[in-house]
Design a protein around this motif. Structure first.
Motif, PDB file in Angstrom:
ATOM      1  N   VAL A  62       0.838  -1.205   0.000  1.00 15.28           N
ATOM      2  CA  VAL A  62       0.000   0.000   0.000  1.00 15.28           C
ATOM      3  C   VAL A  62       0.870   1.252   0.000  1.00 15.28           C
ATOM      4  O   VAL A  62       0.589   2.229  -0.707  1.00 15.28           O
ATOM      5  CB  VAL A  62      -0.948  -0.013   1.214  1.00 15.28           C
ATOM      6  CG1 VAL A  62      -1.603   1.349   1.406  1.00 15.28           C
ATOM      7  CG2 VAL A  62      -2.015  -1.083   1.046  1.00 15.28           C
ATOM      8  N   LEU A  63       1.942   1.248   0.766  1.00 18.06           N
ATOM      9  CA  LEU A  63       2.828   2.407   0.825  1.00 18.06           C
ATOM     10  C   LEU A  63       3.536   2.644  -0.507  1.00 18.06           C
ATOM     11  O   LEU A  63       3.834   3.784  -0.861  1.00 18.06           O
ATOM     12  CB  LEU A  63       3.857   2.223   1.939  1.00 18.06           C
ATOM     13  CG  LEU A  63       3.309   2.242   3.376  1.00 18.06           C
ATOM     14  CD1 LEU A  63       4.410   1.937   4.370  1.00 18.06           C
ATOM     15  CD2 LEU A  63       2.673   3.600   3.685  1.00 18.06           C
ATOM     16  N   HIS A  64       3.807   1.596  -1.241  1.00 14.67           N
ATOM     17  CA  HIS A  64       4.478   1.741  -2.533  1.00 14.67           C
ATOM     18  C   HIS A  64       3.501   1.991  -3.685  1.00 14.67           C
ATOM     19  O   HIS A  64       3.905   2.488  -4.739  1.00 14.67           O
ATOM     20  CB  HIS A  64       5.288   0.477  -2.870  1.00 14.67           C
ATOM     21  CG  HIS A  64       6.614   0.416  -2.187  1.00 14.67           C
ATOM     22  ND1 HIS A  64       6.809  -0.234  -0.986  1.00 14.67           N
ATOM     23  CD2 HIS A  64       7.829   0.935  -2.524  1.00 14.67           C
ATOM     24  CE1 HIS A  64       8.077  -0.126  -0.631  1.00 14.67           C
ATOM     25  NE2 HIS A  64       8.714   0.587  -1.545  1.00 14.67           N
ATOM     26  N   GLY A  65       2.228   1.637  -3.521  1.00 15.51           N
ATOM     27  CA  GLY A  65       1.297   1.645  -4.650  1.00 15.51           C
ATOM     28  C   GLY A  65       0.604   2.951  -4.929  1.00 15.51           C
ATOM     29  O   GLY A  65       0.000   3.119  -5.996  1.00 15.51           O
ATOM     30  N   GLY A  66       0.659   3.917  -4.006  1.00 12.03           N
ATOM     31  CA  GLY A  66      -0.072   5.162  -4.222  1.00 12.03           C
ATOM     32  C   GLY A  66       0.568   6.088  -5.236  1.00 12.03           C
ATOM     33  O   GLY A  66      -0.125   6.879  -5.884  1.00 12.03           O
ATOM     34  N   ALA A 203      -8.250   3.079 -12.743  1.00 15.20           N
ATOM     35  CA  ALA A 203      -8.401   1.981 -11.793  1.00 15.20           C
ATOM     36  C   ALA A 203      -9.140   0.810 -12.427  1.00 15.20           C
ATOM     37  O   ALA A 203      -8.787  -0.357 -12.200  1.00 15.20           O
ATOM     38  CB  ALA A 203      -9.133   2.466 -10.544  1.00 15.20           C
ATOM     39  N   SER A 204     -10.160   1.098 -13.228  1.00 15.41           N
ATOM     40  CA  SER A 204     -10.898   0.028 -13.908  1.00 15.41           C
ATOM     41  C   SER A 204     -10.000  -0.717 -14.875  1.00 15.41           C
ATOM     42  O   SER A 204     -10.051  -1.946 -14.972  1.00 15.41           O
ATOM     43  CB  SER A 204     -12.101   0.611 -14.648  1.00 15.41           C
ATOM     44  OG  SER A 204     -12.998   1.236 -13.759  1.00 15.41           O
ATOM     45  N   ALA A 205      -9.165   0.029 -15.607  1.00 16.33           N
ATOM     46  CA  ALA A 205      -8.247  -0.614 -16.551  1.00 16.33           C
ATOM     47  C   ALA A 205      -7.265  -1.525 -15.827  1.00 16.33           C
ATOM     48  O   ALA A 205      -7.012  -2.662 -16.246  1.00 16.33           O
ATOM     49  CB  ALA A 205      -7.496   0.445 -17.351  1.00 16.33           C
ATOM     50  N   ASN A 206      -6.716  -1.031 -14.711  1.00 16.43           N
ATOM     51  CA  ASN A 206      -5.787  -1.858 -13.943  1.00 16.43           C
ATOM     52  C   ASN A 206      -6.499  -3.042 -13.287  1.00 16.43           C
ATOM     53  O   ASN A 206      -5.955  -4.142 -13.193  1.00 16.43           O
ATOM     54  CB  ASN A 206      -5.092  -1.009 -12.874  1.00 16.43           C
ATOM     55  CG  ASN A 206      -4.102  -0.028 -13.474  1.00 16.43           C
ATOM     56  OD1 ASN A 206      -3.441  -0.332 -14.457  1.00 16.43           O
ATOM     57  ND2 ASN A 206      -4.004   1.145 -12.889  1.00 16.43           N
ATOM     58  N   PHE A 207      -7.725  -2.818 -12.847  1.00 16.55           N
ATOM     59  CA  PHE A 207      -8.497  -3.887 -12.223  1.00 16.55           C
ATOM     60  C   PHE A 207      -8.793  -5.002 -13.224  1.00 16.55           C
ATOM     61  O   PHE A 207      -8.795  -6.195 -12.878  1.00 16.55           O
ATOM     62  CB  PHE A 207      -9.795  -3.323 -11.655  1.00 16.55           C
ATOM     63  CG  PHE A 207     -10.644  -4.333 -10.931  1.00 16.55           C
ATOM     64  CD1 PHE A 207     -10.403  -4.634  -9.606  1.00 16.55           C
ATOM     65  CD2 PHE A 207     -11.683  -4.986 -11.579  1.00 16.55           C
ATOM     66  CE1 PHE A 207     -11.178  -5.567  -8.932  1.00 16.55           C
ATOM     67  CE2 PHE A 207     -12.466  -5.916 -10.917  1.00 16.55           C
ATOM     68  CZ  PHE A 207     -12.212  -6.208  -9.586  1.00 16.55           C
ATOM     69  N   LEU A 208      -9.033  -4.635 -14.474  1.00 17.19           N
ATOM     70  CA  LEU A 208      -9.340  -5.612 -15.522  1.00 17.19           C
ATOM     71  C   LEU A 208      -8.095  -6.193 -16.173  1.00 17.19           C
ATOM     72  O   LEU A 208      -8.200  -6.993 -17.101  1.00 17.19           O
ATOM     73  CB  LEU A 208     -10.219  -4.967 -16.595  1.00 17.19           C
ATOM     74  CG  LEU A 208     -11.614  -4.524 -16.137  1.00 17.19           C
ATOM     75  CD1 LEU A 208     -12.318  -3.756 -17.242  1.00 17.19           C
ATOM     76  CD2 LEU A 208     -12.444  -5.727 -15.715  1.00 17.19           C
ATOM     77  N   GLY A 209      -6.935  -5.789 -15.692  1.00 15.28           N
ATOM     78  CA  GLY A 209      -5.698  -6.316 -16.252  1.00 15.28           C
ATOM     79  C   GLY A 209      -5.300  -5.695 -17.565  1.00 15.28           C
ATOM     80  O   GLY A 209      -4.522  -6.290 -18.330  1.00 15.28           O
ATOM     81  N   ALA A 214       0.355  -7.528 -13.160  1.00 12.15           N
ATOM     82  CA  ALA A 214      -0.276  -8.063 -11.948  1.00 12.15           C
ATOM     83  C   ALA A 214       0.631  -7.994 -10.728  1.00 12.15           C
ATOM     84  O   ALA A 214       0.157  -8.044  -9.593  1.00 12.15           O
ATOM     85  CB  ALA A 214      -0.706  -9.511 -12.192  1.00 12.15           C
ATOM     86  N   SER A 215       1.930  -7.872 -10.930  1.00 10.46           N
ATOM     87  CA  SER A 215       2.863  -7.785  -9.805  1.00 10.46           C
ATOM     88  C   SER A 215       2.986  -6.374  -9.246  1.00 10.46           C
ATOM     89  O   SER A 215       3.660  -6.162  -8.244  1.00 10.46           O
ATOM     90  CB  SER A 215       4.241  -8.273 -10.243  1.00 10.46           C
ATOM     91  OG  SER A 215       4.728  -7.487 -11.332  1.00 10.46           O
ATOM     92  N   SER A 216       2.341  -5.377  -9.903  1.00  9.47           N
ATOM     93  CA  SER A 216       2.448  -3.989  -9.472  1.00  9.47           C
ATOM     94  C   SER A 216       1.749  -3.783  -8.129  1.00  9.47           C
ATOM     95  O   SER A 216       0.696  -4.377  -7.861  1.00  9.47           O
ATOM     96  CB  SER A 216       1.823  -3.066 -10.523  1.00  9.47           C
ATOM     97  OG  SER A 216       1.722  -1.743 -10.038  1.00  9.47           O
ATOM     98  N   PRO A 217       2.307  -2.909  -7.264  1.00  9.67           N
ATOM     99  CA  PRO A 217       1.638  -2.605  -5.993  1.00  9.67           C
ATOM    100  C   PRO A 217       0.537  -1.558  -6.126  1.00  9.67           C
ATOM    101  O   PRO A 217      -0.005  -1.112  -5.108  1.00  9.67           O
ATOM    102  CB  PRO A 217       2.792  -2.089  -5.125  1.00  9.67           C
ATOM    103  CG  PRO A 217       3.723  -1.456  -6.094  1.00  9.67           C
ATOM    104  CD  PRO A 217       3.638  -2.282  -7.346  1.00  9.67           C
ATOM    105  N   ASP A 218       0.221  -1.133  -7.338  1.00  8.59           N
ATOM    106  CA  ASP A 218      -0.840  -0.155  -7.553  1.00  8.59           C
ATOM    107  C   ASP A 218      -2.099  -0.566  -6.802  1.00  8.59           C
ATOM    108  O   ASP A 218      -2.473  -1.738  -6.772  1.00  8.59           O
ATOM    109  CB  ASP A 218      -1.131  -0.049  -9.048  1.00  8.59           C
ATOM    110  CG  ASP A 218      -2.163   1.008  -9.374  1.00  8.59           C
ATOM    111  OD1 ASP A 218      -1.767   2.141  -9.665  1.00  8.59           O
ATOM    112  OD2 ASP A 218      -3.370   0.676  -9.335  1.00  8.59           O
ATOM    113  N   TRP A 219      -2.780   0.409  -6.188  1.00  2.17           N
ATOM    114  CA  TRP A 219      -3.933   0.089  -5.345  1.00  2.17           C
ATOM    115  C   TRP A 219      -5.025  -0.652  -6.102  1.00  2.17           C
ATOM    116  O   TRP A 219      -5.633  -1.587  -5.564  1.00  2.17           O
ATOM    117  CB  TRP A 219      -4.488   1.380  -4.733  1.00  2.17           C
ATOM    118  CG  TRP A 219      -3.552   2.014  -3.744  1.00  2.17           C
ATOM    119  CD1 TRP A 219      -2.512   1.394  -3.091  1.00  2.17           C
ATOM    120  CD2 TRP A 219      -3.558   3.366  -3.308  1.00  2.17           C
ATOM    121  NE1 TRP A 219      -1.866   2.292  -2.277  1.00  2.17           N
ATOM    122  CE2 TRP A 219      -2.488   3.510  -2.380  1.00  2.17           C
ATOM    123  CE3 TRP A 219      -4.349   4.475  -3.586  1.00  2.17           C
ATOM    124  CZ2 TRP A 219      -2.203   4.723  -1.749  1.00  2.17           C
ATOM    125  CZ3 TRP A 219      -4.066   5.681  -2.965  1.00  2.17           C
ATOM    126  CH2 TRP A 219      -3.018   5.797  -2.055  1.00  2.17           C
TER     127      TRP A 219
END
Length: 266
Positions: A62-66, A203-209, A214-219
């Motif tokens: 979480v600290l790295h993903g923001g 966020a939707s784009a990242n959520f859908l891959g 997938a290894s990213s710490p993005d929230w």
């Protein structure tokens, strides 16, 4: 009393995710954690927020993903404003043919669903973050340009613009000195809400891959990766989801309150 407290609520809601994004990587130190612990473990010794489905420390993630969340959303919003505001002013000019050409061209872009464009981008192999941010920003241009054009075509604005033009003022003087002041409030209000739109799209784009790996710490990626373990390790989903929500709500509340204060004290 509630109205007095509202700015503080907005500052807290916005400040927590922003400070987490800015100071998180420095506080956590080093790179984002790799696999090394039991997956989907609840909070406990050594892991204050537990571990994710890959056995990584959730707090460190979480600290790295923001940083990627905040940077991507602000970058896309900036692209939309930098391109959309001049186009809107150009369309609001005296040349009717130019207005039609600009707005009809933007209508074509407006017709494409954002997620469909990002899916096409991902299908062609363009998954780098800068492609994602650039396309998300360009998708905001038609709406920004329409807002600016509409505000610049209001009767009051047009009367003053015609008067300034008759006095010999040039296009740059009229649009950058007078109209810029008149458009500041509506553009700022729209930017607050548009930031939430951009954040939702990314966020939707990242959520859908469709975006970050997938290894990213993005929230948003953390939410997607850990959603199957929501009931066994809820912190891995609820903490990044809460930070994303606070970022959207806090930004909108703060912009609304600042503009309301400006109207009361012009």
């Amino acid at each position: 009393m509630a109205r007095r407290r509202l700015p503080w609520i907005a500052l807290v809601l916005l400040g927590v995710p922003v400070l987490t994004a800015l100071l998180g990587p420095w506080t956590a130190g080093g790179e984002a954690p790799q696999e090394g612990a039991l997956p989907s473990r609840p909070p406990g010794a050594g892991h204050p927020l537990g571990t994710d489905v890959l056995g990584r420390d959730v707090l460190a993630l979480v600290l790295h993903g923001g940083a990627s969340v905040l940077g991507s959303a602000l970058g896309a919003l900036l692209i939309g404003l930098v391109a959309g505001v001049p186009l809107g002013l150009l369309a609001a000019g005296p040349r009717r043919g130019l207005d039609e050409a600009v707005m009809r061209g933007l209508d074509v872009l407006l017709a494409f669903p954002g997620l469909l464009v990002l899916m096409t981008l991902a299908a062609t192999g363009h998954r780098e973050w800068y492609w994602l941010v650039t396309v998300a920003g360009l998708l905001q241009v038609p709406a920004v340009a329409r807002l600016v054009r509409g505000a610049a075509l209001t009767p009051g604005s047009r009367t003053v613009v015609e008067a300034l033009r008759m006095q010999g003022h040039g296009w740059a003087s009229i649009h950058l000195r007078y109209l810029a002041r008149e458009l500041a409030a509506p553009v700022a209000t729209d930017a607050g809400g548009r930031f939430a739109v951009v954040l939702y799209l990314l966020a939707s784009a990242n959520f859908l891959g469709l975006g970050l790996p997938a290894s990213s710490p993005d929230w948003a990626v953390l939410i997607e990766r850990n959603s199957p373990a929501l009931f066994t390790q809820p912190a891995a989903v609820l903490v990044p989801a809460g930070l994303l929500t606070a970022l959207c709500v806090g930004g909108n509340l703060l912009v609304d309150r600042l503009l309301a204060a400006k109207r009361r004290n012009p």
